[in-house]
Motif scaffolding. Structure first.
Motif, short mmCIF file in Angstrom:
data_model
loop_
_atom_site.label_atom_id
_atom_site.label_comp_id
_atom_site.label_asym_id
_atom_site.label_seq_id
_atom_site.Cartn_x
_atom_site.Cartn_y
_atom_site.Cartn_z
N CYS A 42 3.38 8.22 19.05
CA CYS A 42 2.82 7.28 18.42
C CYS A 42 1.67 7.52 17.43
N ALA A 46 1.88 6.48 13.33
CA ALA A 46 0.52 5.80 12.83
C ALA A 46 0.32 6.45 11.50
N LEU A 53 0.68 0.62 7.25
CA LEU A 53 -0.36 -0.17 7.85
C LEU A 53 -1.35 -0.85 7.41
N GLY A 59 2.15 -4.34 6.63
CA GLY A 59 1.27 -4.14 7.78
C GLY A 59 1.77 -4.68 9.21
N PRO A 60 2.21 -6.02 9.16
CA PRO A 60 2.60 -6.75 10.58
C PRO A 60 3.88 -5.95 11.15
N THR A 62 4.78 -2.80 10.46
CA THR A 62 4.49 -1.50 11.10
C THR A 62 3.84 -1.61 12.24
N ARG A 63 3.13 -2.42 12.43
CA ARG A 63 2.21 -2.60 13.72
C ARG A 63 3.07 -3.06 14.78
N LEU A 66 4.70 0.05 16.04
CA LEU A 66 3.89 0.68 16.94
C LEU A 66 3.63 0.13 18.16
N SER A 67 3.49 -1.13 18.23
CA SER A 67 3.22 -1.83 19.67
C SER A 67 4.32 -2.02 20.65
N ALA A 71 4.77 2.38 21.27
CA ALA A 71 3.51 2.53 21.92
C ALA A 71 3.82 3.13 23.25
N ASN A 195 6.79 -11.84 18.00
CA ASN A 195 6.20 -11.03 17.44
C ASN A 195 7.24 -10.59 16.49
N ALA A 199 6.46 -10.70 12.53
CA ALA A 199 6.33 -9.48 11.49
C ALA A 199 7.02 -9.45 10.45
#
Length: 242
Positions: A42, A46, A53, A59-60, A62-63, A66-67, A71, A195, A199
């Motif tokens: 992770c 990042a 990000l 950014g949204p 990519t996050r 990750l999440s 994650a 989400n 995103a």
């Protein structure tokens, strides 16, 4: 009601996932090693995509990757929810939404198996977790085809989410599903769908985003298998704590 092909695929994939997690959780040292591997991966993701990000457009998404995909979290409940609702997904949504559910289940099943194997190999080495020991364990495990399938499935999941953002009325339908989903104990699934939709909708086209992921991750996989370890370590250069 007879199960359709996507439902059978989802259930079979999730059954493998439950079995794999049970094996790992029965061994506390192995379970902790898996968590450590996930945390490193992770952090690497990042680090590699720090620019994305920080980007207002990308950014949204990519996050979200990750999440919700990379994650080091316990996704057992969400995966169980997919299993419970898999038949309903196939009955009430079009084939592309059912395929998205299967793609997520497939990504998690494959990722858990690869992470467990990598963690077991690293644990047996007795070495601290560093880019070098990570890469050595990666090469010992092998499974290049599985690594490429993992990447391709993640990319396909992204393409499907991008496609859903252009499906008229789907966002409103997701909003209307909140209360029924909560009542049915499917809140984690609902959050993932919302989400992911939001995103990818914010990008207004995911082609360039997914192309960057494909290019970078394909190069990473090739280096992890083929390049001198000192060269493959460049993917980890500058990461905090290493």
């Amino acid at each position: 009601m007879k199960e359709g092909p996507e439902t059978r695929r989802i259930r079979a994939s999730l059954a493998q996932l439950v079995q794999q997690r049970a094996l790992v959780q029965a061994d506390p040292a192995w379970a902790q090693a898996v968590t450590s591997i996930k945390q490193l991966q992770c952090a690497r993701f990042a680090h590699t995509y720090a620019g994305l990000l920080a980007d207002a457009r990308f950014g949204p998404a990519t996050r979200f990757f990750l999440s919700d995909l990379y994650a080091p979290r316990d996704f057992s409940e969400r995966d169980a929810q997919f299993g419970r609702i898999s038949g309903a997904i196939e009955r009430f949504f079009d084939a592309s939404v059912a395929a998205t559910a299967w793609a997520l289940a497939d990504v998690h099943t494959l990722s858990e198996r690869l992470d467990a194997a990598l963690a077991k190999e690293w644990l047996s080495s007795g070495a601290p977790l560093t880019p070098t020991s990570y890469l050595q364990a990666w090469r010992a495990v092998g499974e290049r085809d599985s690594r490429m399938r993992q990447l391709h499935t993640v990319l396909e999941l992204g393409r499907q989410l991008d496609h859903h953002t252009r499906t008229r009325g789907l966002r409103m339908l997701l909003k209307l599903m909140r209360a029924p989903a909560a009542a049915a104990g499917l809140s984690d699934l609902q959050v993932f769908l919302e989400n992911g939709f939001d995103a990818f909708a914010s990008m207004k086209g995911a082609q360039s985003f997914l192309a960057q992921i494909e290019t970078n991750e394909t190069a990473l996989i090739a280096d992890c298998f083929d390049a001198p370890i000192s060269q493959a370590e460049r993917h980890f250069d500058g990461m905090a704590g290493l």
